[in-house]
Design a protein around this motif. Structure first.
Motif, PDB file in Angstrom:
ATOM      1  N   ILE A 146       0.842  -1.211   0.000  1.00  0.00           N
ATOM      2  CA  ILE A 146       0.000   0.000   0.000  1.00  0.00           C
ATOM      3  C   ILE A 146       0.871   1.254   0.000  1.00  0.00           C
ATOM      4  CG2 ILE A 146      -1.728   1.314   1.311  1.00  0.00           C
ATOM      5  CD1 ILE A 146      -2.929  -1.209   0.101  1.00  0.00           C
ATOM      6  N   LYS A 147       1.895   1.288   0.858  1.00  0.00           N
ATOM      7  CA  LYS A 147       2.787   2.454   0.909  1.00  0.00           C
ATOM      8  C   LYS A 147       3.549   2.626  -0.406  1.00  0.00           C
ATOM      9  CE  LYS A 147       4.026   1.579   5.574  1.00  0.00           C
ATOM     10  NZ  LYS A 147       5.103   1.539   6.548  1.00  0.00           N
ATOM     11  N   GLY A 148       3.963   1.512  -0.997  1.00  0.00           N
ATOM     12  CA  GLY A 148       4.664   1.569  -2.276  1.00  0.00           C
ATOM     13  C   GLY A 148       3.793   2.158  -3.375  1.00  0.00           C
ATOM     14  N   LEU A 149       2.526   1.754  -3.406  1.00  0.00           N
ATOM     15  CA  LEU A 149       1.597   2.336  -4.386  1.00  0.00           C
ATOM     16  C   LEU A 149       1.466   3.839  -4.175  1.00  0.00           C
ATOM     17  CD1 LEU A 149      -1.394  -0.161  -4.749  1.00  0.00           C
ATOM     18  CD2 LEU A 149       0.301   0.467  -6.470  1.00  0.00           C
ATOM     19  N   ALA A 150       1.384   4.247  -2.910  1.00  0.00           N
ATOM     20  CA  ALA A 150       1.264   5.680  -2.617  1.00  0.00           C
ATOM     21  C   ALA A 150       2.495   6.442  -3.095  1.00  0.00           C
ATOM     22  CB  ALA A 150       1.047   5.899  -1.121  1.00  0.00           C
ATOM     23  N   LYS A 151       3.668   5.816  -3.053  1.00  0.00           N
ATOM     24  CA  LYS A 151       4.887   6.457  -3.542  1.00  0.00           C
ATOM     25  C   LYS A 151       4.916   6.503  -5.064  1.00  0.00           C
ATOM     26  CE  LYS A 151       6.941   7.560   0.217  1.00  0.00           C
ATOM     27  NZ  LYS A 151       7.172   8.966   0.516  1.00  0.00           N
TER      28      LYS A 151
END
Length: 170
Positions: A146-151
């Motif tokens: 999820i955090k990677g997608l946000a980045k």
């Protein structure tokens, strides 16, 4: 610009780096900005590609460029100019291979499934569900995913334990 080192303590911070250096146009933009301050039109003069605005957004999001206002000639408007912030890299993290595989997949993939997941996450954010942990449980993926997608997504970012939509004028 000697000695500016990008220290990465969180593996999710690799996403903008990998995206930049995996795309030939993005890499060229970074290399130009590593040499001098340039405005967006000056970058476009070197790269005949419409990706320059997106590339600058990704570079800004990854804290890989700095910007300032260029003093205009009399009668002209000031313009933003950009320069690469770092010329060295140091990784200072440990993660499991599952998280690393998520980071690599998110950074380097053009899989249409990513777009679908992003749209579903945007729907959840619109409903008020911004918790990274809740979103990862709901979609059956890790919080690193999820955090990677946000980045990766220019109009989304991580704030504390949640996601936020950014106002990028899109």
């Amino acid at each position: 610009m000697p000695g500016h080192i990008r220290i990465v303590n969180d593996p999710v911070e690799l996403v903008p780096l990998l995206m930049t250096f995996n795309d030939p146009s993005f890499k060229k933009v970074y290399e130009l900005l590593n040499k001098s301050w340039l405005t967006e039109p000056e970058i476009r003069a070197h790269i005949d590609d419409d990706c320059v605005p997106l590339c600058l957004q990704i570079l800004k999001k990854g804290n890989l460029v700095e910007e300032q206002w260029r003093m205009p000639k009399p009668g002209s408007k000031p313009e933003k100019e950009f320069r690469a912030t770092y010329n060295k890299f140091r990784a200072n993290f440990q993660c499991n291979l599952s998280d690393l595989s998520d980071i690599l997949y998110i950074s380097l993939s053009n899989d249409e499934n990513l777009r679908e997941v992003v749209e579903q996450i945007e729907g959840e954010l619109a409903k008020g569900n911004s918790s990274i942990n809740d979103l990862s449980r709901k979609f059956g993926v890790s919080s690193v995913f999820i955090k990677g997608l946000a980045k990766r997504i220019t109009h989304m970012d991580v704030k504390g334990q949640g996601l936020v939509l950014l106002d990028t004028g899109r």
